[in-house]
Design an enzyme around this catalytic site. Sequence first.
Site, PDB file in Angstrom:
ATOM      1  CG  ASP A 128     -11.995  -1.538  13.037  1.00  0.00           C
ATOM      2  OD1 ASP A 128     -13.196  -1.731  12.801  1.00  0.00           O
ATOM      3  OD2 ASP A 128     -11.065  -2.068  12.396  1.00  0.00           O
ATOM      4  CD  GLU A 140      -9.120  -4.912  10.208  1.00  0.00           C
ATOM      5  OE1 GLU A 140      -9.589  -5.934   9.646  1.00  0.00           O
ATOM      6  OE2 GLU A 140      -9.688  -3.802  10.186  1.00  0.00           O
ATOM      7  CG  HIS A 190     -11.486  -4.009   5.175  1.00  0.00           C
ATOM      8  ND1 HIS A 190     -12.509  -4.430   5.988  1.00  0.00           N
ATOM      9  CD2 HIS A 190     -12.028  -3.848   3.940  1.00  0.00           C
ATOM     10  CE1 HIS A 190     -13.624  -4.534   5.280  1.00  0.00           C
ATOM     11  NE2 HIS A 190     -13.355  -4.175   4.030  1.00  0.00           N
ATOM     12  CG  ASP A 237     -11.636   0.185   8.990  1.00  0.00           C
ATOM     13  OD1 ASP A 237     -11.265   0.889   8.031  1.00  0.00           O
ATOM     14  OD2 ASP A 237     -11.902  -1.034   8.894  1.00  0.00           O
TER      15      ASP A 237
END
Length: 614
Positions: free
Chosen positions: A43, A45, A184, A189
């Site tokens: 994952d 960001e 998040h 995540d």
Amino acid sequence: MPPVRRLRPVWADASPAPGARPVQPSLEDLGTPLSDVTFVVVDLETTGGTPAECAITEIGAVKVRGGEVLGEFQTLVDPGGPVPPFIQVLTGITTSMLVGAPRIEEVLPSFLEFSRGAVLVAHNAPFDVGFLKAAAARTGHAWPGHRVVDTVRLARRVVTRDEAPNHKLSSLAALFGASVTPNHRALSDARATVDVLHALLGRLAPLGVTHLEDLATATDPVPSDVRRKRTLADGLPDAPGVYLFRGPRDEVLYVGTSTTSLRQRVRSYFTAAEKRRRMTEMVRIAERVDPVVCATPLEARVRELRLITEHSPRYNRRSRFPERMPWVRLTAEPYPRLSVVREVRADEGTVHIGPFGSTSSAQLAVDALHESFPVRQCTRRLPLVASPSASACVLAELGRCGAPCTGHQSPVEYGVVVELVRAAMLSDPRPVIRAHADRLTWLVAQERFEEAASVRDRLASFLRGAARAQRFEPLARCPELVAARRVDDGGWEIVLVRYGRLAGTARTDRATDPRPVVATLQSTGEHVTAPVAPCTAAHPEETDLVLTWLEQPGVRLVEVDGGWAAPVRSAQAVRDPVAAVASLTHARSAVPVVVPHPWADHGVPVVAAPPGAA
């Protein structure tokens, strides 16, 4: 790195689908069971949604196999600029948090090493993988080409709207009771996605998704009853050969071939790769698949043809009746003529070309010869001496026939025409090409393009039939031919051909002397009765396959009983009829566009006819 955690894979408890027969997997099964697959759930960001304009701020990844967490990867990444306010609110990652964090140039090599050899998993994988690929391109790293699994697409396949309002990670994590709540942040995540992945695989298992290869088509619209039939491929050999789908009463529904792996080919029928509606219908009826392992790919293709001819499966559309394929014959009569026939006879003086795929294509070839030579077109048998009461047909009045029926053309004069037709059929098609080139030139100049297309089709049909007969005849007269071709592993692929029929084949490894194998093949090969040339002792498509194999680069002739040759100016030398016409037309481009009589170059006495008369 945290200590290893063990998670029981949810799919291990999955119950078989109702009506599915139990299967004991073996080491022979194709592919990698999902319990043996290493997944790296990742994952990211980022500072925005576009890889070209935005950058990565955090990477989190979990490596898992068979429910066991093998390791975790997490790091903040300096994006090289400020984090937008709305991203700070969404993720909690501020610009000050990224001060001193490593740049993507330092982080990416470590992540690629962490994920080496694994299958990448992400929720909305195009987003995460798109950013990783863009980062690799900017930093000069080659993207390894991981297999990618998108849990969003899997969820759309097995999670209904009644269970979850949408397919967001938070909704799925709540539905499946994930041990980590997504917030998040990349690692949290990724951990939640691991639990979601396990739950989704548990739901997919009853649908037949139990191997890594199944995941590639798990999100495709394959009916569940078709996907469950994939167990029919279990235990099939990973070798070239032929497969037979059989129905409830043991009837053969379909015969197919694989030149590499029977197991892989049969499994493809239960995925979205198979898009033929009739094949989906066939799979629903099928109850088992019988394999026939073959020594070589050529043997597999030939056996497929023979089995189709033997069983006439209702789902095969390939030609099953070679005896119905027509030929064009130049008859042996006092005044020979052209006719379309179903068999090749050994009558002295007859000439045959073909076989053709249909009667209409054979008739086109006859029309091409009639256009090129003033051979009679009437079908009755003419006596050597014409009857005093006989009258000529309209073709004689148009100059398209010498009228031997009325005695206006003697047997010797007519014999000149017959010899030209025989030569065009057996060895030299140039007079036919020349006549059609002249006709095409004139029609194109008159802008009569539809008629020109018909002339082109006539010529092409004749050349195909003549070329096939000229290729077949040498093999049809050859009692035995042995050839060999070196294969990739250093061994030899050996083929025994008798009268155009594959009588035996074998394969040796690089450590085996092929000469004893050749001797054994010759002594044990199929006995084949001599046919009537140019018809071979095999299905025409089988002879085509044998010839294609013999003519490929690298094939060596070991022994030939008799000869194997073809005329230098044969029809098979004309690869492209249109190109042949174009080259001939170009050579005559300096000549005014007129249409001379098609037989003027042959020295044949004919009645005068208007230019371009049909």
